[in-house]
Scaffold this motif. Structure first.
Motif, mmCIF file in Angstrom:
data_model
loop_
_atom_site.group_PDB
_atom_site.id
_atom_site.type_symbol
_atom_site.label_atom_id
_atom_site.label_comp_id
_atom_site.label_asym_id
_atom_site.label_seq_id
_atom_site.Cartn_x
_atom_site.Cartn_y
_atom_site.Cartn_z
ATOM 1 N N ARG A 167 34.435 -33.746 161.411
ATOM 2 C CA ARG A 167 35.431 -34.335 162.286
ATOM 3 C C ARG A 167 35.133 -34.073 163.750
ATOM 4 O O ARG A 167 35.542 -34.833 164.612
ATOM 5 C CB ARG A 167 36.803 -33.716 161.986
ATOM 6 C CG ARG A 167 37.653 -34.566 161.130
ATOM 7 C CD ARG A 167 38.560 -33.684 160.321
ATOM 8 N NE ARG A 167 38.557 -34.179 158.963
ATOM 9 C CZ ARG A 167 39.446 -35.028 158.507
ATOM 10 N NH1 ARG A 167 40.421 -35.418 159.273
ATOM 11 N NH2 ARG A 167 39.365 -35.478 157.287
ATOM 12 N N CYS B 124 43.753 -40.275 142.885
ATOM 13 C CA CYS B 124 42.337 -39.914 143.047
ATOM 14 C C CYS B 124 41.940 -38.818 142.065
ATOM 15 O O CYS B 124 40.820 -38.795 141.580
ATOM 16 C CB CYS B 124 42.039 -39.536 144.500
ATOM 17 S SG CYS B 124 42.208 -37.809 144.887
ATOM 18 N N ARG C 267 40.335 -39.141 161.948
ATOM 19 C CA ARG C 267 39.481 -39.883 161.014
ATOM 20 C C ARG C 267 38.602 -38.891 160.255
ATOM 21 O O ARG C 267 38.155 -37.889 160.798
ATOM 22 C CB ARG C 267 38.714 -40.896 161.856
ATOM 23 C CG ARG C 267 37.255 -40.966 161.747
ATOM 24 C CD ARG C 267 36.701 -41.813 162.896
ATOM 25 N NE ARG C 267 36.167 -40.954 163.962
ATOM 26 C CZ ARG C 267 34.945 -40.428 163.932
ATOM 27 N NH1 ARG C 267 34.162 -40.657 162.916
ATOM 28 N NH2 ARG C 267 34.521 -39.667 164.906
ATOM 29 N N ALA C 268 38.393 -39.192 158.996
ATOM 30 C CA ALA C 268 37.797 -38.208 158.112
ATOM 31 C C ALA C 268 36.317 -37.971 158.383
ATOM 32 O O ALA C 268 35.879 -36.843 158.481
ATOM 33 C CB ALA C 268 37.994 -38.648 156.675
ATOM 34 N N ASP D 123 34.304 -30.316 156.400
ATOM 35 C CA ASP D 123 35.144 -31.405 156.899
ATOM 36 C C ASP D 123 35.493 -31.203 158.372
ATOM 37 O O ASP D 123 35.495 -32.165 159.141
ATOM 38 C CB ASP D 123 36.436 -31.501 156.067
ATOM 39 C CG ASP D 123 36.176 -32.112 154.701
ATOM 40 O OD1 ASP D 123 35.260 -32.946 154.592
ATOM 41 O OD2 ASP D 123 36.887 -31.754 153.740
ATOM 42 N N GLU E 126 36.890 -35.815 147.249
ATOM 43 C CA GLU E 126 37.462 -36.951 147.977
ATOM 44 C C GLU E 126 37.561 -36.611 149.459
ATOM 45 O O GLU E 126 38.179 -35.628 149.833
ATOM 46 C CB GLU E 126 38.861 -37.280 147.446
ATOM 47 C CG GLU E 126 38.932 -37.456 145.943
ATOM 48 C CD GLU E 126 38.086 -38.637 145.466
ATOM 49 O OE1 GLU E 126 38.032 -39.647 146.195
ATOM 50 O OE2 GLU E 126 37.496 -38.532 144.380
ATOM 51 N N GLU F 296 39.315 -38.116 151.634
ATOM 52 C CA GLU F 296 40.686 -38.253 152.134
ATOM 53 C C GLU F 296 41.526 -37.004 151.855
ATOM 54 O O GLU F 296 42.545 -36.775 152.510
ATOM 55 C CB GLU F 296 41.360 -39.472 151.503
ATOM 56 C CG GLU F 296 41.338 -39.408 149.987
ATOM 57 C CD GLU F 296 41.814 -40.683 149.304
ATOM 58 O OE1 GLU F 296 42.878 -41.153 149.669
ATOM 59 O OE2 GLU F 296 41.101 -41.161 148.410
ATOM 60 N N GLU G 101 42.936 -34.695 154.468
ATOM 61 C CA GLU G 101 44.089 -35.048 155.283
ATOM 62 C C GLU G 101 45.397 -34.579 154.664
ATOM 63 O O GLU G 101 46.462 -34.764 155.250
ATOM 64 C CB GLU G 101 44.146 -36.570 155.480
ATOM 65 C CG GLU G 101 43.048 -37.065 156.398
ATOM 66 C CD GLU G 101 42.698 -38.520 156.143
ATOM 67 O OE1 GLU G 101 43.617 -39.313 155.883
ATOM 68 O OE2 GLU G 101 41.496 -38.839 156.187
ATOM 69 N N TRP G 102 45.346 -34.032 153.475
ATOM 70 C CA TRP G 102 46.560 -33.555 152.822
ATOM 71 C C TRP G 102 46.729 -32.075 153.090
ATOM 72 O O TRP G 102 45.780 -31.309 153.013
ATOM 73 C CB TRP G 102 46.501 -33.777 151.317
ATOM 74 C CG TRP G 102 46.190 -35.178 150.935
ATOM 75 C CD1 TRP G 102 46.466 -36.314 151.647
ATOM 76 C CD2 TRP G 102 45.527 -35.605 149.745
ATOM 77 N NE1 TRP G 102 46.021 -37.418 150.973
ATOM 78 C CE2 TRP G 102 45.449 -37.015 149.805
ATOM 79 C CE3 TRP G 102 45.015 -34.943 148.636
ATOM 80 C CZ2 TRP G 102 44.866 -37.759 148.789
ATOM 81 C CZ3 TRP G 102 44.444 -35.692 147.630
ATOM 82 C CH2 TRP G 102 44.362 -37.088 147.718
ATOM 83 N N PRO H 31 31.692 -41.654 152.394
ATOM 84 C CA PRO H 31 32.344 -40.751 151.427
ATOM 85 C C PRO H 31 31.413 -40.368 150.285
ATOM 86 O O PRO H 31 31.495 -39.252 149.755
ATOM 87 C CB PRO H 31 33.529 -41.569 150.926
ATOM 88 C CG PRO H 31 33.819 -42.557 151.996
ATOM 89 C CD PRO H 31 32.499 -42.853 152.643
#
Lengths: 308, 436
Positions: free
Chosen positions: A120, A264, A76-77, A116, A218, A220, A223-224, A84
């Protein structure tokens, strides 16, 4: 004697490492357990040379494998207390500090990666989010920069909301929580490699760099995988400038892998200088970056039919 | 930009904020140091060395029992079973002494570096000898960047020829890196065995050095500070690369590295000429210098005080580079067009005679000591050079974390002066040997 040309041999063992087939000392144990990954494409050595890494042709396959398949952050971010929007506010401010101090591009990506990772790994007091952000930037400088910013000036840039001693304590806390695992090849090198492979024009690369930097805001995006993120930015930049059908070659990722990442970036580029998220837009609106962000907003609203 | 960010304003509800602050108080105590640890200094070294003879955790208990402490240090490592230790010993909780972390005992100072002091120590967890690199915090800039780079790189490196970082201990004033203990380093080994090393041992050391370099270069890490002092040697003869304080991941091309790296004697001509973009070939030059130094027992270019002098020494052997032998050399900042007056190049074995006594050694050395960086052999290629064909074939198939000395019949041969020393010992018992 081995001349420089001999390392161009595409059958050299190191070039095949990305397939995970080579055995023995040439493959590190960590690499075997990695998920399927894009193979080192032809022309990789030349692409590295274009980036000023011609000394590494021998290890081209390794470098490619390492940077392109570097894993994204799992799980989870954000902790529940951090929204965010709060994260974006801190990152936006870091972009400003980073630009003001004239730091290297990789430093910003590493700082946000550290932020980040820290978020986490546990909870954080909201009042300390800015301190945490700047401590991450300070640590990223220690990893990447030749000349360090003064802690005192970092405190000044945050209007004295924390002291130098607090900054240094935060640094220790980050090191402890992340267990000194700070090394992270960010998406910027991936973008450079992919652009060199595709032979992208400087204008396309600049636009892709802008899209990539927008993705920092962003939550999210963490997660990339860096490789996929860079490929998405480059592919989007190609289509914005050269028409809807153009995609960079070689295509290391399928459109299905890249398309989910693009909205995004498009959203952020169209949003313009929104309060609390304006730094990247304003930075790329400056003449030294050729007003890229202004042009991008215009082109996204009125797509061009084909290559100019 | 000079602003205090108010993330609070973004909070959906105010009450939420208060709750979170209460909840967070433990995880980030403001005004509290990261971890306050009591000191534990071994006052009596004699006592410690006594206990080392009975080298067992229980044997140390007598020493420890009198050492007072209250808290365990914050340790990043889970490689040791801390619970066992807690149960095994009595922890007294009064008269706190002042100083270091309690899982490790400092025994004696081994050396002092630019940003750290290294002690020999014992792990209280498993009784192993360790090297404790105690880094003092800079009050201006916090944790030294060299420490941060070293630890973050070593975290990702696991190889039999790279020094192993066991643990990191945080205390209020210091940061301690716990490394595996190594008996000596190559500089000491060479000074204890003057006149050059046994050719068999040179081959084993060189193979291990190149094995370590090939591994880090594959991980795209440059060591950047190779010198005999940074090559640690165990009593078996295992060689490990250490001191990654100047090392860095080399995948970042956007930034030019500072050319102020690598001790002058082991610095390649491209760095001396002021080139700022360099890669794994930087380490290869240094390894080549160390290779010949092991044969000769002497540094290749000793007593040099400045960059130009160092370059001229190199040209005396290799000859002055031209645009033909080294494309782009004349554009480097420190290039001097008057150099063409220098003499013709020599064969390396004319300058360094002992190279000629071992087959293929000169060829390998000359491939490593190329002026033009791209022409230098890579560590991976050097490992399969003819020079190493005398080694058992199993050595070429070893997994990364396996030491050479796990293969049977691989061992160091006694150096000449060791033989001499044992001869002397037998005949003149009064004379003590300085060699080990």
């Amino acid at each position: 004697m081995l001349g420089p040309s001999s390392s161009f041999n595409p059958k050299s063992p190191s070039a095949s490492v990305a397939d995970g087939v080579a055995a023995g000392m040439s493959v590190s144990p960590g690499r075997r357990e990695r998920p399927p990954q894009p193979c080192a494409p032809p022309g990789l050595e030349e692409a590295l040379s274009a980036l000023g890494l011609e000394g590494e042709r021998e290890y081209a396959g390794d470098i490619f494998a390492e940077v392109m398949v570097c894993r994204a952050l799992p799980g989870r971010a954000l902790p529940r207390t951090v929204t965010p929007e709060m994260r974006a506010l801190v990152v936006d401010w870091l972009v400003q500090v980073h630009e003001y101090l004239g730091l290297a591009g990789d430093t910003l990506y590493l700082a946000v990666h550290l932020l980040d990772s820290y978020l986490r790994a546990g909870r954080v007091r909201l009042r300390r989010l800015q301190l945490l952000g700047v401590a991450c930037l300070f640590l990223a400088c220690k990893m990447e920069e030749c000349v360090l910013p003064e802690p005192a000036s970092l405190c000044l840039l945050s209007a004295g909301s924390f002291s130098r001693a607090e900054l240094l304590r935060a640094e220790r806390r980050i090191l402890s929580r992340l267990d000194f695992r700070l090394h992270h090849p960010g998406p910027l090198l991936c973008l450079g490699l992919l652009a060199a492979l595709a032979g992208s024009r400087p204008q396309v690369v600049l636009l892709a760099t802008y899209f990539l930097e927008l993705s920092l805001l962003e939550a999210e995006a963490a997660e990339w995988e860096p490789g996929r993120r860079a490929a998405a930015a480059l592919s989007l930049a190609h289509r914005v400038l050269d028409g809807a059908d153009s995609r960079p070659e070689p295509a290391l990722y399928s459109p299905a892998e890249l398309d989910p990442l693009e909205p995004c970036m498009v959203r952020a580029a169209l949003r313009g200088p929104a309060p609390g998220r304006a730094a990247v837009f304003l930075k790329y609106a400056r003449p030294q970056r050729q007003g890229t962000s202004l042009a991008a907003a215009l082109l996204l609203r009125h797509p061009q039919p084909g290559p100019p | 930009m000079g602003q205090e960010l108010c993330t609070k304003s973004l909070q959906p509800g105010c009450s939420c904020y208060h709750r979170s602050e209460g909840g967070e108080a433990r995880s980030w105590p403001r005004g509290q140091p990261v971890a306050m640890e009591p000191a534990l200094e071994l006052m009596n070294l004699k006592e410690a060395s006594c206990s080392m003879t009975s080298f067992h955790p229980q044997g140390l208990q007598a020493v420890r029992a009198r050492k007072l402490m209250n808290k365990r240090p914050r340790s990043n490592s889970n490689s040791f079973k801390e619970e066992d230790l807690r149960q095994g010993f009595q922890w007294q909780r009064k008269n706190l002494p002042f100083g270091a972390a309690s899982s490790y005992l400092n025994l004696e100072k081994l050396g002092e570096g630019s940003y750290a002091t290294v002690y020999k120590g014992i792990s209280r967890i498993n009784g192993q000898l360790v090297a404790l690199k105690v880094i003092s915090m800079n009050t201006e800039e916090g944790v030294p960047f060299t420490a941060i780079r070293e630890a973050s790189l070593l975290k990702g490196l696991k190889h039999a020829n790279i020094v192993l970082l066991h643990d990191i201990v945080h205390t209020k004033e210091t940061l301690t890196f716990v490394f595996e203990y190594m008996h000596t380093d190559l500089a000491q080994y060479m000074s204890q065995h003057p006149g050059g090393l046994h050719p068999h041992n040179v081959r084993l050391f060189m193979f291990q050095l190149l094995r370590g370099l090939a591994y880090i270069h594959h991980q795209h890490v440059l060591h950047r500070d190779l010198k005999p002092q940074n090559l640690l040697i165990s009593h078996l003869g295992e060689l490990k690369l250490a001191d990654f304080g100047l090392a860095r991941a080399k995948s970042i091309p956007s930034q030019t590295y500072s050319s102020e790296v690598v001790t002058l004697w082991y610095r390649p001509p491209d760095a001396l000429l002021g080139a700022t973009e360099y890669s794994s070939d930087l380490d290869i030059w240094g390894a080549g210098c160390i290779f010949i130094e092991m044969f000769q027992g002497q540094p290749l270019f000793p007593g040099v005080s400045n960059v130009l002098e160092q370059l001229e020494r190199i040209w005396k052997v290799l000859g002055v580079p031209t645009e033909d032998t080294w494309p782009g050399v004349s554009k480097l900042p420190n290039y001097n067009p008057e150099w063409f007056l220098m003499p013709k190049p020599h064969r390396l074995q004319i300058v360094w005679n002992r190279l000629g006594e071992v087959p293929e050694a000169e060829d390998l050395a000359s491939q490593m000591l190329k002026g033009f960086p791209r022409a230098r052999v890579s560590a991976q290629e050097a490992l399969v050079h003819e020079y190493f064909s005398a080694l058992p074939p199993q050595l070429f198939q070893l997994p990364d974390e396996e030491s050479l000395f796990t293969v049977s019949d691989v061992r160091l041969k006694p150096e000449v002066c060791d033989l001499l020393a044992s001869y002397r010992k037998n005949h003149h018992p009064a004379q003590s040997s300085k060699c080990w």
